[in-house]
Design an enzyme around this catalytic site. Structure first.
Site, PDB file in Angstrom:
ATOM      1  N   GLU A 307      -2.037  19.423  -6.459  1.00 17.89           N
ATOM      2  CA  GLU A 307      -1.978  17.862  -7.451  1.00 17.89           C
ATOM      3  C   GLU A 307      -0.944  17.695  -8.790  1.00 17.89           C
ATOM      4  O   GLU A 307       0.089  16.784  -8.613  1.00 17.89           O
ATOM      5  CB  GLU A 307      -3.411  17.436  -7.324  1.00 17.89           C
ATOM      6  CG  GLU A 307      -3.013  15.642  -8.533  1.00 17.89           C
ATOM      7  CD  GLU A 307      -2.927  15.197  -6.706  1.00 17.89           C
ATOM      8  OE1 GLU A 307      -1.746  14.629  -6.934  1.00 17.89           O
ATOM      9  OE2 GLU A 307      -3.120  15.056  -6.311  1.00 17.89           O
ATOM     10  N   ASP A 311       2.555  15.750  -8.409  1.00 19.28           N
ATOM     11  CA  ASP A 311       3.082  15.002  -9.010  1.00 19.28           C
ATOM     12  C   ASP A 311       4.049  14.819 -10.031  1.00 19.28           C
ATOM     13  O   ASP A 311       5.207  14.093 -10.217  1.00 19.28           O
ATOM     14  CB  ASP A 311       1.539  14.543 -10.421  1.00 19.28           C
ATOM     15  CG  ASP A 311       0.546  14.367  -9.932  1.00 19.28           C
ATOM     16  OD1 ASP A 311       0.698  13.713  -8.443  1.00 19.28           O
ATOM     17  OD2 ASP A 311      -0.961  13.993 -10.294  1.00 19.28           O
ATOM     18  N   SER A 594      -1.513  10.203  -3.048  1.00 18.64           N
ATOM     19  CA  SER A 594      -1.340  11.290  -4.286  1.00 18.64           C
ATOM     20  C   SER A 594       0.094  11.106  -4.669  1.00 18.64           C
ATOM     21  O   SER A 594      -0.130  12.007  -5.704  1.00 18.64           O
ATOM     22  CB  SER A 594      -2.198  12.603  -4.230  1.00 18.64           C
ATOM     23  OG  SER A 594      -1.826  13.113  -3.715  1.00 18.64           O
ATOM     24  N   ASP A 635       8.726  -4.796   2.312  1.00 17.51           N
ATOM     25  CA  ASP A 635       8.042  -5.247   3.300  1.00 17.51           C
ATOM     26  C   ASP A 635       8.197  -4.538   4.050  1.00 17.51           C
ATOM     27  O   ASP A 635       8.962  -3.800   4.705  1.00 17.51           O
ATOM     28  CB  ASP A 635       8.317  -6.494   2.995  1.00 17.51           C
ATOM     29  CG  ASP A 635       7.029  -7.642   4.026  1.00 17.51           C
ATOM     30  OD1 ASP A 635       5.648  -6.638   3.785  1.00 17.51           O
ATOM     31  OD2 ASP A 635       6.820  -8.157   5.076  1.00 17.51           O
ATOM     32  N   ILE A 636       6.436  -3.562   4.253  1.00 12.08           N
ATOM     33  CA  ILE A 636       6.115  -2.794   5.066  1.00 12.08           C
ATOM     34  C   ILE A 636       5.860  -3.689   6.526  1.00 12.08           C
ATOM     35  O   ILE A 636       4.752  -3.599   6.487  1.00 12.08           O
ATOM     36  CB  ILE A 636       5.910  -1.289   5.162  1.00 12.08           C
ATOM     37  CG1 ILE A 636       6.798  -1.298   3.830  1.00 12.08           C
ATOM     38  CG2 ILE A 636       5.129  -0.428   5.800  1.00 12.08           C
ATOM     39  CD1 ILE A 636       7.552  -0.385   3.938  1.00 12.08           C
ATOM     40  N   GLY A 654       4.942  -9.664   5.218  1.00  8.69           N
ATOM     41  CA  GLY A 654       4.079 -10.418   3.840  1.00  8.69           C
ATOM     42  C   GLY A 654       3.002  -8.862   2.842  1.00  8.69           C
ATOM     43  O   GLY A 654       2.893  -8.040   3.910  1.00  8.69           O
ATOM     44  N   ASP A 656      -0.597  -7.052   3.217  1.00  3.85           N
ATOM     45  CA  ASP A 656      -1.172  -6.585   3.995  1.00  3.85           C
ATOM     46  C   ASP A 656      -2.469  -5.727   3.311  1.00  3.85           C
ATOM     47  O   ASP A 656      -1.505  -4.942   2.412  1.00  3.85           O
ATOM     48  CB  ASP A 656      -0.836  -6.126   5.230  1.00  3.85           C
ATOM     49  CG  ASP A 656       0.658  -5.140   5.362  1.00  3.85           C
ATOM     50  OD1 ASP A 656       0.016  -4.107   4.988  1.00  3.85           O
ATOM     51  OD2 ASP A 656       1.547  -5.316   5.431  1.00  3.85           O
TER      52      ASP A 656
END
Length: 677
Positions: A307, A311, A594, A635-636, A654, A656
């Site tokens: 992790e 990062d 993550s 926007d996806i 928009g 979601d």
């Protein structure tokens, strides 16, 4: 001698059964209507047992906190960016002198000697030790032992207690009282957004080695971004230029939170820099903000944590030459012990950046919970022997957090108290960004979680199971997207979805949904209402906000499986799959929200650099500005986040509950935030 012993036993028995009916001057302050099935009410508490009594004083202005946070975060406000000082926050929220005097006077008049009563420095709580007999007489209550069937822990509590009518208005809660707090299972810990085994987060993220005929990506090659996401792919996706500053602002160090004894290995960072970011010099490394013995780097590359390296290897290419600090919480003895009950997390982080939080009281909670949080000094061999750190660090401008759990697992009081703290830190200009989770609208099924065969709520396991602390309205949640096979970084991304076995052993989809604990915040209302009006989900719903997480499992009695009036999750998204990383000296591909979170957080840190070098404040709480200016995000509109036996929600035009408002567009975000005061 036998006569005296018998007399003492008789007195003890008499005290135990003696009832203290409430006089007309007293009123019920808290009452439990039902007992959760995990708890069993046992015998009365021994009258001579000592109970650590804590009285949470009502804080002034706490209900006005959201108004003032929006005042400094709303781009249309004349006070945008005028963040408060720590002292201003303490002064504004601390209880008034009248409250302190009223409660102290009640205790003294009731026979609790004044020398026994402690008032905290910030006047937020009153503490004293009392025998169970004294507590029962004071509160006109009966204290029983309650046994938790899951952990075997026994806790004192009562079904109802009373206080004087004129004092009740000054008190938030009293504990021990009606709240019963215990972790799910003795070995369950705060979960990282990654693969789980037996309910415990492993010290690595979801990762796999590429297979088949495949060529290691070069540092600038964009032709294979559908297979492996490199720093060049991230820069192309979000139009991130190289940093234009040779001398970064020393007051703008990006913060990355780590737990679970995540050690980084410099060898892995150097391999990553050499292969993908040759502009970053060898041996570049973060500083360590060690909270209560939090560990630093390791010289043994085999101990490297997936992790923390994920990062760092995502954030450094975006922020360099800006610096990064790892906020490492708790010593390795606690972090690596599979039998410890460190379940909820983040308390010691909040302690370290706000000393008043160590003893902050609200919603039936006072300070850290000895049943849930590690105790320092740590008595274990090799444990951290210092005192709990309170208020020793200045909070960073941005903190990226890739850890969390499920809303239903965390006591309502505990999460409410923390959410207020995120609000207060937002007032001071800190941006908190949290990973939204990797199991879609639910949790992982057994054996990867303890939420049953579906990972969802309710007697049938059909009710959506939202994540925490993502439900708090005062943090920014980051969902995950993906460059689908055959697509390029110059085409729109889709919501991430990898079915079990392709390539991870569990389903991976972007965490999202609606809280059962928090209602839709004001800044999000228009986006959520538009989503329901134009893209109504094909599932039955219920409308409820609970004030006790024990009640969450009873929701959906009408057949609904998600909450129509809850705070929506996530707020934004970024790429979170097929991430090129080095861990343990080996190359691999990784995934998870993550990964999405440090990408978005690093971009926010870059925005802060630009603002601060122009004499402006950090952006602080992001959401109001983003929801009023969704055009600064990509926007996806493709993909879902399956879970609970459903396809989950759909990514649509928009906002979601899969990818939020969308992924970053750095030039547009920069233009917006530089235009603000």
């Amino acid at each position: 001698m036998e006569w005296k012993t018998g007399l003492l036993l008789l007195i003890s028995y008499a005290v135990t059964i003696y009832a203290h009916p409430a006089p007309p001057t007293h009123v019920v302050h808290e009452k439990r209507d039902s007992l959760h099935r995990r708890w069993t009410k046992k015998s009365r508490v021994n009258p001579f047992s000592i109970l650590p009594m804590r009285i949470g004083l009502l804080q002034r202005n706490i209900d006005d906190g959201p108004k003032y946070l929006l005042d400094v975060s709303d781009p249309d406000s004349p006070n945008y960016g005028k963040h408060w000082t720590t002292q201003q926050v303490i002064d504004f929220f601390q209880p008034g002198a009248e409250t302190v005097q009223a409660v102290r006077g009640w205790l003294v008049n009731a026979g609790i000697a004044e020398r026994r009563v402690t008032i905290s420095e910030n006047k937020a709580w009153v503490a004293f030790d009392a025998t169970a007999h004294e507590a029962e007489r004071l509160l006109h209550a009966e204290f029983h032992e309650y046994e938790d069937s899951v952990t075997g822990r026994v806790m004192p509590g009562c079904d109802v207690y009373h206080v004087p009518q004129e004092v009740g208005k000054h008190i938030d809660y009293i504990t021990p009282g009606i709240k019963l707090l215990a972790p799910d299972v003795p070995s369950k810990r705060m979960k990282k957004r990654d693969t789980r085994v037996g309910g415990i987060a492993k010290p690595s993220r979801m990762v796999y080695a590429p297979s088949g005929s495949w060529t290691m990506p070069s540092s600038q090659n964009l032709s294979n971004c559908d297979v492996a996401i490199t720093p060049a792919c991230v820069a192309a996706l979000y139009k991130i230029p190289p940093s234009g500053y040779e001398h970064p602002n020393p007051a703008n160090v990006m913060g990355i939170y780590e737990s679970e004894a995540q050690y980084y290995a410099q060898e892995d960072l150097n391999l990553f820099f050499a292969n993908f970011t040759p502009n970053i010099p060898k041996d570049t490394h973060p500083s360590i903000v060690s909270i209560d013995g939090g560990p630093g780097p390791t010289n043994n590359v085999s101990e490297a944590g997936g992790e923390v390296e994920l990062d760092l290897q995502l954030a450094y290419p975006i922020v360099y030459p800006q610096s990064i600090a790892i906020w490492q919480e708790d010593d390795a003895i606690y972090e690596l012990n599979p039998n410890q009950t460190y379940t909820w997390g983040f308390n010691h982080l909040l302690d370290a950046i706000d000393g008043s939080y160590c003893t902050y009281s609200a919603y039936g909670e006072t300070g850290d919970d000895p049943n849930l949080d590690p105790i320092y000094p740590d008595p274990a061999p090799g444990g951290y022997k210092g005192q709990l750190q309170c208020g020793v660090y200045k909070p960073p401008n941005v903190l990226s957090v890739s850890y969390g759990g499920q809303e239903a697992h965390v006591p309502w009081a505990y999460q409410r108290r923390q959410c207020n703290e995120y609000l207060k830190l937002g007032l001071q200009g800190t941006s908190f960004l949290f990973a939204s989770g990797d199991a879609g609208v639910g949790n992982y099924p057994e054996p990867y979680s303890f939420d049953g065969p579906t990972g969802c709520l309710g007697p049938q396991g059909t009710i959506f199971n939202p994540t925490w602390p993502n439900n708090c309205p005062w943090v920014t949640n980051v969902g995950a997207t993906k460059v689908y096979p055959g697509r390029t970084v110059f085409e729109p991304e889709s919501a991430v979805y990898d079915p079990a076995g392709h390539p991870y052993h569990v389903n991976f989809s972007s965490g999202g949904g609606f809280s059962n604990v928090y209602k839709v915040p004001e800044y999000q209302k228009y986006a959520v209402e538009t989503y329901f009006a134009q893209h109504n989900p094909p599932y039955p719903f219920y409308s409820a906000i609970v004030n006790d997480t024990d009640l969450i499992g009873s929701l959906g009695a009408s057949g609904g499986i998600y909450n129509r009036i809850g705070r929506g999750i996530p707020d934004v998204a970024a790429n979170g799959d097929n991430i090129a990383t080095y861990t343990g000296g080996e190359f691999g591909l990784s995934g998870g929200t993550s990964a999405s979170t440090p990408i978005f957080s690093a971009i926010v840190n870059r925005l802060n650099e630009e603002r601060m070098n122009r004499g402006k404040s950090p952006v602080g709480f992001l959401n109001p500005a983003l929801y009023k200016n969704p055009g600064v995000l990509n926007d996806i509109t493709n993909g879902t986040n399956p879970g609970c036996g459903t396809l989950g929600f759909f990514a649509v035009k928009g906002w979601d509950p899969v990818t939020g408002l969308g992924t970053p567009n750095y030039p547009k975000m920069l233009e917006l935030f530089l235009s603000l005061p």
